[in-house]
Design an enzyme around this catalytic site. Structure first.
Site, PDB file in Angstrom:
ATOM      1  N   GLY A 102      -1.644  11.919   9.824  1.00 47.70           N
ATOM      2  CA  GLY A 102      -1.951  11.261   8.234  1.00 47.70           C
ATOM      3  C   GLY A 102      -1.602  12.209   7.131  1.00 47.70           C
ATOM      4  O   GLY A 102      -2.394  12.415   6.197  1.00 47.70           O
ATOM      5  N   SER A 137       1.128  12.793   5.247  1.00 43.89           N
ATOM      6  CA  SER A 137       2.099  12.756   4.100  1.00 43.89           C
ATOM      7  C   SER A 137       1.568  12.482   2.666  1.00 43.89           C
ATOM      8  O   SER A 137       2.332  12.856   1.642  1.00 43.89           O
ATOM      9  CB  SER A 137       2.882  11.547   4.433  1.00 43.89           C
ATOM     10  OG  SER A 137       2.231  10.431   4.598  1.00 43.89           O
ATOM     11  N   ASP A 179       3.828   4.794  14.221  1.00 39.78           N
ATOM     12  CA  ASP A 179       2.466   4.526  14.313  1.00 39.78           C
ATOM     13  C   ASP A 179       1.267   5.237  15.181  1.00 39.78           C
ATOM     14  O   ASP A 179       1.642   5.468  16.445  1.00 39.78           O
ATOM     15  CB  ASP A 179       2.487   3.254  14.802  1.00 39.78           C
ATOM     16  CG  ASP A 179       1.243   2.437  14.866  1.00 39.78           C
ATOM     17  OD1 ASP A 179       0.070   2.910  14.208  1.00 39.78           O
ATOM     18  OD2 ASP A 179       1.041   1.406  15.849  1.00 39.78           O
ATOM     19  N   TYR A 213     -18.943   0.505  -0.634  1.00 43.65           N
ATOM     20  CA  TYR A 213     -18.337   1.414   0.231  1.00 43.65           C
ATOM     21  C   TYR A 213     -19.405   1.901   1.257  1.00 43.65           C
ATOM     22  O   TYR A 213     -19.202   1.331   2.488  1.00 43.65           O
ATOM     23  CB  TYR A 213     -17.755   2.660  -0.580  1.00 43.65           C
ATOM     24  CG  TYR A 213     -16.862   3.545   0.222  1.00 43.65           C
ATOM     25  CD1 TYR A 213     -15.419   3.608  -0.123  1.00 43.65           C
ATOM     26  CD2 TYR A 213     -17.455   3.990   1.276  1.00 43.65           C
ATOM     27  CE1 TYR A 213     -14.466   4.379   0.819  1.00 43.65           C
ATOM     28  CE2 TYR A 213     -16.257   5.175   2.203  1.00 43.65           C
ATOM     29  CZ  TYR A 213     -15.172   4.892   1.979  1.00 43.65           C
ATOM     30  OH  TYR A 213     -14.214   5.778   2.738  1.00 43.65           O
ATOM     31  N   LEU A 234     -11.685  10.580  -5.040  1.00 45.58           N
ATOM     32  CA  LEU A 234     -10.494  10.845  -6.028  1.00 45.58           C
ATOM     33  C   LEU A 234      -9.320  10.104  -5.672  1.00 45.58           C
ATOM     34  O   LEU A 234      -9.577   9.278  -4.880  1.00 45.58           O
ATOM     35  CB  LEU A 234     -10.148  12.314  -5.904  1.00 45.58           C
ATOM     36  CG  LEU A 234      -9.855  13.028  -4.587  1.00 45.58           C
ATOM     37  CD1 LEU A 234      -8.760  12.573  -3.880  1.00 45.58           C
ATOM     38  CD2 LEU A 234      -9.811  14.416  -4.711  1.00 45.58           C
TER      39      LEU A 234
HETATM   40  P1  NAD Z   1      -3.765   8.028   1.777  1.00 45.68           P
HETATM   41  O1  NAD Z   1      -3.537   6.607   1.756  1.00 45.68           O
HETATM   42  O2  NAD Z   1      -3.458   9.068   0.711  1.00 45.68           O
HETATM   43  O3  NAD Z   1      -3.305   8.724   3.307  1.00 45.68           O
HETATM   44  C1  NAD Z   1      -3.280   8.084   4.393  1.00 45.68           C
HETATM   45  C2  NAD Z   1      -2.358   8.766   5.559  1.00 45.68           C
HETATM   46  O4  NAD Z   1      -2.318   8.070   6.614  1.00 45.68           O
HETATM   47  C3  NAD Z   1      -0.637   8.672   4.812  1.00 45.68           C
HETATM   48  O5  NAD Z   1      -0.406  10.002   5.541  1.00 45.68           O
HETATM   49  C4  NAD Z   1      -0.243   7.751   5.810  1.00 45.68           C
HETATM   50  O6  NAD Z   1       1.257   7.831   5.996  1.00 45.68           O
HETATM   51  C5  NAD Z   1      -1.023   7.607   7.104  1.00 45.68           C
HETATM   52  N1  NAD Z   1      -1.086   6.571   7.918  1.00 45.68           N
HETATM   53  C6  NAD Z   1      -1.473   5.165   7.475  1.00 45.68           C
HETATM   54  N2  NAD Z   1      -1.229   4.304   8.505  1.00 45.68           N
HETATM   55  C7  NAD Z   1      -0.684   4.886   9.576  1.00 45.68           C
HETATM   56  C8  NAD Z   1      -0.264   4.765  10.927  1.00 45.68           C
HETATM   57  N3  NAD Z   1      -0.332   3.586  11.655  1.00 45.68           N
HETATM   58  N4  NAD Z   1       0.453   5.734  11.595  1.00 45.68           N
HETATM   59  C9  NAD Z   1       0.524   6.879  11.030  1.00 45.68           C
HETATM   60  N5  NAD Z   1       0.207   7.327   9.877  1.00 45.68           N
HETATM   61  C10 NAD Z   1      -0.615   6.224   9.173  1.00 45.68           C
HETATM   62  O7  NAD Z   1      -5.459   8.123   2.130  1.00 45.68           O
HETATM   63  P2  NAD Z   1      -6.635   9.343   1.718  1.00 45.68           P
HETATM   64  O8  NAD Z   1      -7.308   8.802   0.503  1.00 45.68           O
HETATM   65  O9  NAD Z   1      -6.159  10.417   1.847  1.00 45.68           O
HETATM   66  O10 NAD Z   1      -7.540   8.995   3.202  1.00 45.68           O
HETATM   67  C11 NAD Z   1      -7.465   9.989   4.186  1.00 45.68           C
HETATM   68  C12 NAD Z   1      -8.776   9.908   4.944  1.00 45.68           C
HETATM   69  O11 NAD Z   1      -9.620  10.757   3.621  1.00 45.68           O
HETATM   70  C13 NAD Z   1      -9.399   8.579   5.254  1.00 45.68           C
HETATM   71  O12 NAD Z   1     -10.143   8.597   6.166  1.00 45.68           O
HETATM   72  C14 NAD Z   1     -10.326   8.277   3.779  1.00 45.68           C
HETATM   73  O13 NAD Z   1     -11.279   7.452   4.053  1.00 45.68           O
HETATM   74  C15 NAD Z   1     -10.917   9.434   3.569  1.00 45.68           C
HETATM   75  N6  NAD Z   1     -11.418  10.073   2.143  1.00 45.68           N
HETATM   76  C16 NAD Z   1     -10.881   9.585   1.104  1.00 45.68           C
HETATM   77  C17 NAD Z   1     -11.431   9.714  -0.203  1.00 45.68           C
HETATM   78  C18 NAD Z   1     -10.743   9.360  -1.525  1.00 45.68           C
HETATM   79  O14 NAD Z   1     -11.453   9.235  -2.372  1.00 45.68           O
HETATM   80  N7  NAD Z   1      -9.574   8.990  -1.493  1.00 45.68           N
HETATM   81  C19 NAD Z   1     -12.801  10.308  -0.338  1.00 45.68           C
HETATM   82  C20 NAD Z   1     -13.323  10.837   1.074  1.00 45.68           C
HETATM   83  C21 NAD Z   1     -12.838  10.474   2.190  1.00 45.68           C
END
Ligand code: NAD
Length: 396
Positions: free
Chosen positions: A48, A50, A111, A235, A273
């Site tokens: 993940g 990117s 994937d 959440y 965020l």
């Molecule tokens: P994001 O959408 O920015 O990033 C998701 C990543 O997953 C991307 O790199 C995407 O390409 C990859 N991805 C999705 N499906 C995929 C697949 N099938 N195969 C390969 N790659 C795949 O999300 P984010 O907010 O950075 O979230 C990342 C983690 O952090 C999650 O577990 C989320 O719950 C957690 N998180 C987010 C927050 C927030 O506020 N955004 C807060 C705390 C924790």
């Protein structure tokens, strides 16, 4: 092509390659300005990698620790008529910067839930790195296909037990009004756990462990959000929260698997965020807009890269990490300060469409949302023709 933002609801359907690159460089610059991370990882796999927290993890590993990084993500390249996804451009820019800095970087686009992807990663680690000493699990996905049965599961963002009505900001119409979200069925809860729970994290670590590509003292972390009472119904205590609880179960199981290499698995609790994923969660855009205002006033505001630098220096790579009673790294302590949450509680009922810009920092929320797709960055000429096709030899 002249690229202007195409926002539809909570997503932007295009991205600007130069803006995304500038966003990546900004994060790299931030990391370079921090004190070096001592005893950091050398070979890092980010699942993940990117966008959002995963991209920040990769940048921190590479530019804060000098690590070789292997990234996995699911992104779209551009065609002559459509721009690529932001994550595609971010990763292209990351590769360019890593190359310029003499840092190994490879990425596999596809994937992450599939067995094929796990095998490709193992083959690449064996060929290029030997072993990895940090595995970051930062996937956020609405769907997952079970690699054994082929069944496709979808996650939902719904409350559990009863329907939930709360005020929400419609970022399309800029209206602030009550929304009612129907409670999840048992099946929807189970499916959300299947998609966003710990099963795939475990499958990854089992596969890597069986292939013998985990280094001694290897660490792994998966990310979660806990929040406070305003966001709990949608959440923490909702379907996504149930899935995240499953990460705690998985962390225990993974710790057993990792005992053979003296490794360590932790869930890391990060702050709320703006990312592509969080903007899709009802209530969150308004909550984050209020939170930004308060945390900026308190001088405690952080983005993905600041959080990740602290996760490395105050969690993963320190002898005195801030852990909670279930062994999770806590990086959300500033967001959850009682004084901060008390201020959120005061503002929350007062916000209306009319006073949104005054009582909240929606302006920054929106600017950060646009920035995720490479729009609104300083120094980028958005009137200029740009070639949307950015080719990088990501492994497919
Ligand atoms: P994001 O959408 O920015 O990033 C998701 C990543 O997953 C991307 O790199 C995407 O390409 C990859 N991805 C999705 N499906 C995929 C697949 N099938 N195969 C390969 N790659 C795949 O999300 P984010 O907010 O950075 O979230 C990342 C983690 O952090 C999650 O577990 C989320 O719950 C957690 N998180 C987010 C927050 C927030 O506020 N955004 C807060 C705390 C924790």
């Amino acid at each position: 092509m002249i690229i202007t933002p195409k926002v539809r609801g909570f997503i932007c359907t295009n991205a600007h390659p130069e803006g995304c690159a500038a966003n990546v460089r900004e994060q790299i610059e931030y990391i370079k300005q921090q004190p070096a991370i001592e005893d950091g990882p050398k070979n890092v796999l980010v699942i993940g990698a990117s966008t959002g927290y995963g991209l920040a993890s990769r940048i921190t590993s590479a530019f804060g620790c000098g690590a070789k990084t292997l990234g996995v993500f699911f992104e779209k390249p551009a065609t002559e008529r459509r721009t690529g996804s932001a994550g595609w451009y971010n990763s292209a820019a990351f590769h360019e910067e890593a190359k310029a800095a003499g840092l190994y970087a490879k990425s596999i686009n596809g994937d992450a839930f599939s067995n094929e992807m796990k095998q490709k990663v193992i083959d690449t680690i064996k060929a290029d790195l030997g072993k990895v000493d940090l595995v970051v699990y930062s996937l956020a996905s609405p769907r997952r296909q079970d690699p054994e049965t082929g069944t496709l599961y979808s996650s939902v963002l719904k409350p559990i037990g009863k329907d939930y009505t709360e005020k929400s900001l419609n970022t399309d119409t800029m209206e602030v009004s009550d929304v009612t979200i129907e409670k999840a069925s048992e099946e929807e809860i189970a499916n959300t756990i299947k998609v966003m729970g710990g099963e795939d994290w475990e499958l990854w670590i089992n596969a890597l462990s069986e292939a013998g590509v985990l280094a001694d003292n290897c660490k792994t972390a998966a990310y979660t959000y806990i929040g406070e009472k305003i966001t709990w119904p949608i959440y923490g205590h909702a379907t996504i929260g149930k899935a995240k609880e499953d990460l705690d179960r998985a962390a225990k199981a993974i710790n057993e698997t990792l005992s053979s290499v003296n490794g360590q698995a932790n869930v890391a609790v990060l702050k709320a965020l703006v990312t592509q994923s969080s903007s899709a969660i009802p209530i969150m855009p308004l909550y984050i807009s209020i939170l930004y205002k308060i945390m900026k006033e308190e001088n405690t505001h952080e983005g993905c890269i600041e959080q990740l630098y602290r996760l490395f220096t105050e969690g993963l790579y320190t002898n005195s990490p801030r852990l909670d009673d279930v062994n999770r790294f806590r990086m959300d302590e500033k967001e959850l300060r009682p004084e901060t949450q008390a201020k959120v509680d005061v503002l929350w009922p007062q916000v209306t469409a009319e006073n949104l810009f005054e009582l909240t920092d929606y302006k920054s929320y929106n600017a950060e949302f646009m920035k995720l797709f490479g729009f609104g960055l300083d120094g980028i000429d958005y009137e200029k023709e740009v070639d949307p096709v950015v080719t990088v030899d990501f492994l497919e």
